[in-house]
Design a protein around this motif. Structure first.
Motif, mmCIF file in Angstrom:
data_model
loop_
_atom_site.group_PDB
_atom_site.id
_atom_site.type_symbol
_atom_site.label_atom_id
_atom_site.label_comp_id
_atom_site.label_asym_id
_atom_site.label_seq_id
_atom_site.Cartn_x
_atom_site.Cartn_y
_atom_site.Cartn_z
ATOM 1 N N PHE A 1 0.859 -1.202 0.000
ATOM 2 C CA PHE A 1 0.000 0.000 0.000
ATOM 3 C C PHE A 1 0.886 1.241 0.000
ATOM 4 N N THR A 2 0.498 2.256 -0.757
ATOM 5 C CA THR A 2 1.353 3.439 -0.927
ATOM 6 C C THR A 2 1.130 4.490 0.149
ATOM 7 N N TYR A 3 -0.096 5.028 0.259
ATOM 8 C CA TYR A 3 -0.303 6.129 1.213
ATOM 9 C C TYR A 3 -1.764 6.277 1.608
ATOM 10 N N VAL A 4 -1.982 6.994 2.710
ATOM 11 C CA VAL A 4 -3.322 7.408 3.125
ATOM 12 C C VAL A 4 -3.370 8.929 3.114
ATOM 13 N N SER A 5 -4.480 9.444 2.648
ATOM 14 C CA SER A 5 -4.676 10.890 2.544
ATOM 15 C C SER A 5 -5.713 11.318 3.577
ATOM 16 N N VAL A 6 -5.364 12.341 4.385
ATOM 17 C CA VAL A 6 -6.242 12.784 5.477
ATOM 18 C C VAL A 6 -6.556 14.274 5.304
ATOM 19 N N ASN A 7 -7.826 14.618 5.406
ATOM 20 C CA ASN A 7 -8.227 16.024 5.337
ATOM 21 C C ASN A 7 -7.891 16.718 6.654
ATOM 22 N N VAL A 8 -7.259 17.878 6.553
ATOM 23 C CA VAL A 8 -6.874 18.648 7.735
ATOM 24 C C VAL A 8 -7.560 20.015 7.683
ATOM 25 N N SER A 9 -8.223 20.373 8.755
ATOM 26 C CA SER A 9 -8.974 21.636 8.829
ATOM 27 C C SER A 9 -8.026 22.823 8.989
ATOM 28 N N PRO A 10 -8.414 23.998 8.455
ATOM 29 C CA PRO A 10 -7.635 25.219 8.696
ATOM 30 C C PRO A 10 -7.466 25.506 10.184
ATOM 31 N N CYS A 11 -8.466 25.130 10.989
ATOM 32 C CA CYS A 11 -8.388 25.349 12.440
ATOM 33 C C CYS A 11 -7.264 24.531 13.060
ATOM 34 N N GLN A 12 -7.032 23.331 12.526
ATOM 35 C CA GLN A 12 -5.952 22.498 13.051
ATOM 36 C C GLN A 12 -4.586 23.062 12.670
ATOM 37 N N LEU A 13 -4.471 23.558 11.434
ATOM 38 C CA LEU A 13 -3.184 24.053 10.946
ATOM 39 C C LEU A 13 -2.699 25.275 11.713
ATOM 40 N N CYS A 14 -3.623 26.088 12.196
ATOM 41 C CA CYS A 14 -3.203 27.299 12.919
ATOM 42 C C CYS A 14 -3.039 27.043 14.414
ATOM 43 N N GLU A 15 -3.254 25.781 14.832
ATOM 44 C CA GLU A 15 -3.052 25.429 16.234
ATOM 45 C C GLU A 15 -1.557 25.208 16.484
#
Length: 574
Positions: free
Chosen positions: A405-419
């Protein structure tokens, strides 16, 4: 103070009674400085120009009664330290009590006045008055503490609620007037706290309060509700136009940077407005509706302020129900992850999979497009985002041990990125589950990049340096900007299904756009994923354009981890 220093103002229209009282004072071994007057009006003139320790006043006075005079005397600001003794020939106990309640410190019968009694009464009255003043000042201090915000010095919510009730009572007597309640919430204040520290955040709140206060007229009710919320109420307004004029004047004060400890901080705010009597007539209702309108303004980048409208409450209640359900779901672990495979067009094999949150037990809405925005607005996205990452890492660890298996893609919220702690959390998960960073893709939307937030950009760069690839999701939905492809560490662009699903239409501009985007991105060495593929024709066109990765219902729908595992095993066997 010595007894001889005591200054007495004697007020009695009966000259004989007045001289009798004065004689009793002069018989005392201690001298008093006595000023006489026959009317209350003359007494007020004396008191405006001179300071007295004691006022002795007759109950029965012409034109102004003794009771009225005492009440007026008590309201004179320069009589703060002056005791009042009422004298009368009337021995009615109810009358005595009335005088004391009006503000006199003592009541004497003229027929019983002696030199020693009068002196004792004066001294005791002064002492009692001083004690009353101390108690009053202590009460005022406690009252002020109870009604003031410690940080900004503004009124607090307790005082605002009480004062708004009075303001609305006045408004009911003047139905042609409007009362506006405006709730201010600073935008991205948490980011300022996280970046510069809470002390700097507190100083900014003080600066905002000071600037707004200077822009207000004196009779406007202004308070801090706590956190970064301020509220004001303005009455005696004639039209909505006047409310808008006040709002624009207040919002203009945010155009200039706030200078705090030599830092220039630009700060904006969102304002919700409710109007009495149109929207409501009670303080509780108006504050609730202003809060609803404020959240509408905060969710709309083009709005700085928003007036409450009737249809807002239904939407607000729906979101409130979803938020309550989300809190329950977090506590009881009700979420699951499904995975939608991403297909390699050349080998026709599963190259990776996108993790998608599902909430099967939801009562209000199972649609992530509905409950995820509510989670972001309420701050619950942090807890949900951590769960998604942890579960995705756990599944990936197991998957990498069992299948190719190559990879898993996960959605990340803008709220998480600025934490501030987000990168450290991801780093700890990589170590905990022993998965390679190269097996991870984090999908972000362009809304996360629109504000050009340095914290967000630094987080993305740190994740990229760790080996995690960054995918730009929903490209082509309205916010797309070439500058983001150049300034951000973007490895993959996911072309939105709104473009893909129109590429096979006759004379389609979407096809031309996709062709141009494919060429541009290939020149930037950015991989492309075409999402939303539903027909063979769409799939074939993407393959002809050289798009190597696709995703959509034509191939696979989102599946559980168990179903994905079976799919991968079957693919290997084939």
């Amino acid at each position: 103070m010595k007894k001889a220093d005591i200054k007495v103002l004697l007020v009695d229209d009966d000259v004989i009674e007045r001289k009798s009282l004065k004689r009793e004072l002069t018989l005392n071994r201690c001298e008093y400085h006595v000023v006489e007057t026959s009317t209350a009006e003359e007494a007020f003139v004396y008191l405006d120009n001179m300071t007295f320790d004691v006022v002795i006043i007759d109950y029965h006075m012409p034109r102004i009664s003794g009771i009225e005079a005492v009440i007026r005397l008590r309201n004179m600001p320069n009589l703060k330290h002056t005791a009042i003794v009422m004298v009368s020939n009337n021995s009615d106990e109810a009358l005595m009590l009335e005088c004391i309640n009006a503000g006199a410190q003592d009541f004497l019968l003229k027929s019983e006045v002696t030199e020693s009694q009068l002196t004792r009464t004066i001294l005791q009255s002064r002492q009692r008055h001083e004690l009353e003043q101390q108690l009053y000042e202590s009460y005022q201090e406690v009252k002020n503490l109870a009604e003031r915000d410690k940080l900004t010095g503004l009124h607090n919510r307790y005082y605002f609620d009480e004062a708004l009730v009075q303001m609305l009572a006045h408004q009911k007597r003047h139905p042609d007037e409007l009362t506006a309640v405006m709730l201010f919430d600073l935008d991205k204040f948490k980011h300022i706290n996280d970046t510069f520290g809470h002390e700097m955040g507190d100083k900014l709140l003080v600066a905002v309060a000071d600037r707004l206060l200077k822009a207000l007229r004196g009779d406007t009710l202004f308070a801090r509700f706590g956190g970064d919320e301020f509220v004001l109420a303005c009455s005696q307004l004639r039209s909505i136009r006047h409310v808008k004029g006040l709002l624009k004047r207040l919002l203009k004060t945010f155009d200039t940077a706030f200078v705090v400890d030599e830092h220039e901080l630009f700060c904006s705010c969102s304002v919700g407005v409710a109007i009495a009597p149109a929207n409501g007539e009670s303080s509780e209702e108006l504050l609730k509706l202003a809060d609803i309108a404020m959240y509408r303004a905060k969710r709309s980048p083009q709005l700085q302020y928003c007036f409450f409208e009737d249809n807002m409450q239904e939407a607000f209640l729906s979101k409130y129900k979803i938020e309550s359900e989300l809190r329950h779901a977090i506590e009881h672990d009700e979420f699951v992850l499904h995975y939608q495979p991403i297909i390699d067009m050349q080998s026709k094999r599963v190259a990776g999979a996108e993790a998608l949150i599902r909430w099967p037990q939801a009562l209000t809405s199972k649609n992530p497009g509905v409950f995820i925005p509510v989670a972001e607005e309420s701050g619950l996205i942090q807890a949900i985002g951590k769960w998604v990452l942890q579960q995705a890492f756990r599944d990936l660890q197991k998957r990498l041990k069992e299948v190719d298996f190559t990879y898993v893609s996960v959605n990340v919220s803008p709220c998480q990125l600025c934490e501030s702690g987000f990168f450290s959390y991801v780093e700890s998960l990589i170590k905990q589950y022993e998965v390679p960073a190269s097996a991870l893709v984090f999908e972000v939307t362009e809304t996360a990049l629109l504000s050009e937030d340095t914290v967000t950009l630094n987080t993305l760069n740190s994740l990229h340096d760790l080996g995690i690839r960054i995918a730009l999701d929903d490209f082509g939905t309205g916010f797309s900007s070439i500058s983001h492809l150049l300034s951000c560490p973007i490895d993959i662009v996911k072309i939105d299904k709104s473009i893909i699903q129109n590429i096979t239409c006759p004379n389609s501009k979407h096809k031309n756009m996709l062709e141009g985007l494919t060429y541009l991105l290939s020149q930037l060495n950015i991989s492309i994923i075409a999402e939303g593929i539903e027909t063979q024709e769409q799939s074939a066109l993407c393959q002809r354009l050289g798009i190597k990765l696709t995703q959509g219902f034509l191939y696979y729908r989102p599946a559980s981890e168990v179903e994905l595992q079976l799919l991968l095993n079957n693919t290997i066997e084939q």
